[in-house]
Design an enzyme around this catalytic site. Structure first.
Site, PDB file in Angstrom:
ATOM      1  N   ARG A 242       6.911 -11.718  -9.929  1.00 57.14           N
ATOM      2  CA  ARG A 242       7.373 -12.235 -11.264  1.00 57.14           C
ATOM      3  C   ARG A 242       8.673 -11.917 -11.601  1.00 57.14           C
ATOM      4  NH1 ARG A 242       2.230  -9.693 -12.554  1.00 57.14           N
ATOM      5  NH2 ARG A 242       0.556 -11.122 -12.660  1.00 57.14           N
ATOM      6  N   ASP A 268      19.817  -1.620  11.998  1.00 54.76           N
ATOM      7  CA  ASP A 268      19.866  -0.589  12.800  1.00 54.76           C
ATOM      8  C   ASP A 268      18.384  -0.300  13.238  1.00 54.76           C
ATOM      9  OD1 ASP A 268      18.864   0.699  10.392  1.00 54.76           O
ATOM     10  OD2 ASP A 268      20.223   2.462  10.391  1.00 54.76           O
ATOM     11  N   GLY A 269      17.552  -1.013  12.828  1.00 51.17           N
ATOM     12  CA  GLY A 269      15.968  -0.486  13.107  1.00 51.17           C
ATOM     13  C   GLY A 269      15.298   0.505  12.123  1.00 51.17           C
ATOM     14  N   ILE A 270      16.324   1.031  11.364  1.00 47.17           N
ATOM     15  CA  ILE A 270      15.755   2.119  10.339  1.00 47.17           C
ATOM     16  C   ILE A 270      15.639   1.624   8.833  1.00 47.17           C
ATOM     17  CG2 ILE A 270      16.329   4.517   9.562  1.00 47.17           C
ATOM     18  CD1 ILE A 270      17.463   5.131  12.431  1.00 47.17           C
ATOM     19  N   HIS A 271      16.913   1.128   8.390  1.00 45.90           N
ATOM     20  CA  HIS A 271      16.961   0.919   6.987  1.00 45.90           C
ATOM     21  C   HIS A 271      16.350  -0.086   6.736  1.00 45.90           C
ATOM     22  CE1 HIS A 271      20.550   3.470   6.913  1.00 45.90           C
ATOM     23  NE2 HIS A 271      20.824   3.370   5.719  1.00 45.90           N
ATOM     24  N   ASP A 293      27.487   0.438   7.842  1.00 42.44           N
ATOM     25  CA  ASP A 293      27.270   1.653   6.825  1.00 42.44           C
ATOM     26  C   ASP A 293      27.421   2.803   7.582  1.00 42.44           C
ATOM     27  OD1 ASP A 293      26.961   2.598   4.378  1.00 42.44           O
ATOM     28  OD2 ASP A 293      24.852   2.461   4.256  1.00 42.44           O
ATOM     29  N   LEU A 327      17.781   8.286   2.935  1.00 41.36           N
ATOM     30  CA  LEU A 327      18.566   7.882   3.626  1.00 41.36           C
ATOM     31  C   LEU A 327      20.050   7.679   3.387  1.00 41.36           C
ATOM     32  CD1 LEU A 327      16.700   4.873   5.396  1.00 41.36           C
ATOM     33  CD2 LEU A 327      17.369   7.026   6.566  1.00 41.36           C
TER      34      LEU A 327
END
Length: 403
Positions: A242, A268-271, A293, A327
């Site tokens: 919505r 990075d496969g994490i964030h 980052d 993180l």
């Protein structure tokens, strides 16, 4: 030397046996360089009757424009948000180290900090930032004008609002905008409209992030001049059918037709889950900008490090605010992000490379000299194998790193 000495006496380098990324595809062509810029071979041959002074055999490698990182907080023990006695030396060290990852231009990024840090870092770093390879503007200031609710790893005690009406707050906090290329702010903050308009008019990229803005607030910010989203999906309201919030800008019909909204992705496969990365890329492929980052701990072993005023703990590939599961940046390198993005999204090699070169250059408005291999552009180059491993890096046509 060219036979027509009236044109230039500078030596010419010819890169042969390569595939160059031009016009969105890899092409088997030679690349010609003189005085740090890419030459048009037709003009060289027919107008100057010139030839190469030296040849570089690329042995079948890919040549892409040098990578551009618009969000990097530091690395190799250097924290850009720390007012050390040698800020310029720290920036120079990181600049040298990330050459092996294909990065030839970057925006040193400062996270939310007290005013004295901005004042000291900005003043101390002016000489090196004024010669920044991106442009005469160089810093990315991420905060402190962001949402308390979505502050992430940013220290709460230094967050600020536009209580004085806008630009006065920025000047009081930052001291100067002379070296600023980008500012990340939350568009829902009162008086942010004036700030977005003024920054955009000054040629400073406005990015939306660390925010609880709804879609209409985000659209208004874009209409006022904002053009980037800081680490999409992270530190913003989650997508809702919505009201999709800032994420909705990827497909909004309220973005002016002559404008592109770009968005940063920490691949990075994490964030970001791979499915979310694919959704974003398929919705708006030409706007995706890979960012690292990266923080102080990039290139260092696990342990405790700093990010501005916070203590960060590295556990495996994760960077957390110490004592939490929040993180806090990454320890990824740009070449890692390019490889993961290609693998996770299923995109082409060309698309993966352009997300780290062409797109950030378009975002910053510097495609005349960076982010492409067009004639006249700076010869900032990265040579890669088919698995997107960096084999060599050049700045202004000069080799600065080789594996």
């Amino acid at each position: 030397m060219p036979t027509n000495k009236s044109v230039s006496k500078a030596p010419i380098t010819q890169f042969v046996n390569c595939r160059i990324l031009r016009d969105h595809k890899l092409q088997r062509e030679d690349l010609w360089v003189r005085e740090g810029r890419i030459l048009d071979p037709e003009k060289l041959f027919f107008d100057e009757e010139g030839y190469a002074d030296q040849r570089v055999d690329c042995e079948g490698l890919i040549i892409a424009p040098g990578f551009i990182d618009v969000q990097i907080n530091g690395g190799y023990g250097i924290d850009f948000s720390q007012a050390t006695s040698n800020v310029r030396g720290g920036v120079a060290l990181v600049a040298k180290k990330i050459l092996e990852h294909g990065v030839t231009s970057f925006l040193p990024t400062l996270v939310t900090s007290p005013p004295n840090i901005y004042h000291k870092v900005g003043t101390t770093s002016t000489p090196v930032l004024s010669t920044c390879p991106v442009s005469h503007h160089c810093c990315h200031l991420e905060g402190p004008f962001i949402s308390l609710e979505k502050k992430g790893a940013h220290p709460e005690q230094y967050l600020r609002s536009f209580q004085s009406g806008g630009m006065l707050d920025l000047i009081e906090t930052y001291g100067t905008l002379d070296n600023v290329a980008m500012v990340t702010l939350a568009p829902e903050l009162p008086n942010s409209e004036k700030v977005v308009r003024e920054l955009a008019q000054r040629g400073i990229t406005v990015s939306l992030g660390h925010s609880v803005a709804n879609l209409s607030q985000a659209e208004e910010a874009v209409q006022n001049g904002a053009s980037f989203i800081t680490h999409l999906f992270n530190a913003m309201l989650p997508f809702h059918h919505r009201d999709p919030g800032i994420v909705g800008l990827l497909t909004s019909d309220q973005v002016p037709q002559d404008r592109t909204v770009f968005y940063g992705m920490i691949a990075d496969g994490i964030h970001t889950n791979s499915a979310a990365l694919r959704i974003a890329h398929r919705a708006h492929p030409t706007g995706l900008v890979l960012v690292t980052d990266a923080i102080t701990a990039m290139g260092l072993p696990p342990g405790r490090h700093t990010l501005g005023q916070q203590v960060i703990e590295i556990q495996g590939l994760h960077a957390y605010v110490a004592g939490t599961k929040t993180l806090s940046g990454s320890i990824a390198t740009m070449d890692m992000c390019v490889r993961h993005f290609k693998q996770a999204s299923g995109c082409s090699v060309e698309q993966a490379l352009e997300a780290a070169s062409l797109h950030p250059a378009q975002l910053l408005g510097i495609t005349r000299c960076k982010g492409t291999l067009d004639y006249g552009a700076d010869a900032d180059l990265v040579l890669l194998d088919d698995a997107i491993n960096v084999r060599a890096t050049y700045i202004a046509g000069q080799e600065v790193w080789r594996k």
